[in-house]
Design an enzyme around this catalytic site. Structure first.
Site, PDB file in Angstrom:
ATOM      1  N   TYR A 192       3.012   9.280  10.929  1.00 47.90           N
ATOM      2  CA  TYR A 192       2.658   8.033  10.567  1.00 47.90           C
ATOM      3  C   TYR A 192       3.357   7.355   9.299  1.00 47.90           C
ATOM      4  O   TYR A 192       3.525   6.514   8.952  1.00 47.90           O
ATOM      5  CB  TYR A 192       1.116   8.061  10.612  1.00 47.90           C
ATOM      6  CG  TYR A 192       0.590   6.627  10.475  1.00 47.90           C
ATOM      7  CD1 TYR A 192       0.643   5.704  11.231  1.00 47.90           C
ATOM      8  CD2 TYR A 192      -0.027   6.499   9.092  1.00 47.90           C
ATOM      9  CE1 TYR A 192      -0.067   4.448  10.524  1.00 47.90           C
ATOM     10  CE2 TYR A 192      -0.756   5.300   8.741  1.00 47.90           C
ATOM     11  CZ  TYR A 192      -0.618   4.477   9.525  1.00 47.90           C
ATOM     12  OH  TYR A 192      -1.380   3.287   9.345  1.00 47.90           O
ATOM     13  N   HIS A 207       0.836   5.609   0.915  1.00 47.87           N
ATOM     14  CA  HIS A 207       0.431   6.773   1.873  1.00 47.87           C
ATOM     15  C   HIS A 207       0.757   7.936   1.156  1.00 47.87           C
ATOM     16  O   HIS A 207       1.864   8.079   0.805  1.00 47.87           O
ATOM     17  CB  HIS A 207       0.622   6.617   3.090  1.00 47.87           C
ATOM     18  CG  HIS A 207       0.306   5.859   4.170  1.00 47.87           C
ATOM     19  ND1 HIS A 207      -0.908   5.955   4.834  1.00 47.87           N
ATOM     20  CD2 HIS A 207       0.471   4.286   4.156  1.00 47.87           C
ATOM     21  CE1 HIS A 207      -1.210   4.976   5.400  1.00 47.87           C
ATOM     22  NE2 HIS A 207      -0.385   3.834   5.343  1.00 47.87           N
ATOM     23  N   HIS A 251       0.906  -1.084  -0.109  1.00 48.21           N
ATOM     24  CA  HIS A 251       0.033  -0.032  -0.006  1.00 48.21           C
ATOM     25  C   HIS A 251       0.737   1.073   0.068  1.00 48.21           C
ATOM     26  O   HIS A 251       2.086   1.196   0.325  1.00 48.21           O
ATOM     27  CB  HIS A 251      -1.060   0.046   1.003  1.00 48.21           C
ATOM     28  CG  HIS A 251      -0.592  -0.038   2.540  1.00 48.21           C
ATOM     29  ND1 HIS A 251       0.093  -1.100   3.169  1.00 48.21           N
ATOM     30  CD2 HIS A 251      -0.190   1.021   3.422  1.00 48.21           C
ATOM     31  CE1 HIS A 251       0.848  -0.652   4.227  1.00 48.21           C
ATOM     32  NE2 HIS A 251       0.416   0.679   4.704  1.00 48.21           N
ATOM     33  N   GLN A 267       6.222   4.163   7.930  1.00 48.59           N
ATOM     34  CA  GLN A 267       5.411   2.971   7.133  1.00 48.59           C
ATOM     35  C   GLN A 267       6.506   1.973   6.892  1.00 48.59           C
ATOM     36  O   GLN A 267       6.240   0.781   7.568  1.00 48.59           O
ATOM     37  CB  GLN A 267       4.932   3.352   6.031  1.00 48.59           C
ATOM     38  CG  GLN A 267       3.504   4.259   5.994  1.00 48.59           C
ATOM     39  CD  GLN A 267       2.579   3.268   6.822  1.00 48.59           C
ATOM     40  OE1 GLN A 267       2.096   2.184   6.179  1.00 48.59           O
ATOM     41  NE2 GLN A 267       2.105   3.581   7.828  1.00 48.59           N
TER      42      GLN A 267
END
Length: 133
Positions: free
Chosen positions: A126, A63, A61, A130
């Site tokens: 955040y 971000h 994924h 990752q």
């Protein structure tokens, strides 16, 4: 901290946290593929007058913390990031189509959240962490 921008007749500060996943959560965002995806996403942002404040991925994924104008429409932004990056990634790495069922790179869904001055630092931290999980 987010900046206040001036348009013609309006003032704005708009940030979004975007997340989307590889189809079936396959762990393909590694090494050269990860580097290339980030390069593509950066170029797509430039082409669409979107500023990437933070970007990081973790195998399956990606971000983004982005800043954009009020005229930007989130579904179109996501469509540009996912559609263009998939097309160029499959062109550069054709073997990926065989690894991904149906030849689709990205899951059709995504996560989006608005970002305020109160949450921007938390989201930046955040995203930056990752790969450190």
């Amino acid at each position: 901290m987010s900046q206040v921008h001036h348009g013609r007749g309006y003032v704005y500060s708009i940030q979004y946290h975007l997340v989307w996943c590889v189809k079936y959560r396959h762990n393909i965002l590694q090494g050269n593929i990860d580097t290339y995806v980030k390069k593509l996403v950066t170029q797509i942002a430039l082409d669409n007058d979107i500023e990437i404040i933070e970007m990081e991925s973790d195998k399956d994924h990606i971000h983004l913390l982005i800043e954009c104008k009020p005229q930007h429409y989130i579904p179109n932004i996501v469509k540009a990031f996912k559609g263009v990056s998939a097309r160029f990634l499959f062109k550069e790495y054709p073997e990926l189509k065989n690894r991904l069922c149906g030849g689709h790179l990205w899951n059709p869904s995504y996560f989006v959240a608005t970002v305020s001055e109160n949450t921007e630092d938390q989201i930046r931290h955040y995203i930056q962490n990752q790969k450190k999980k």
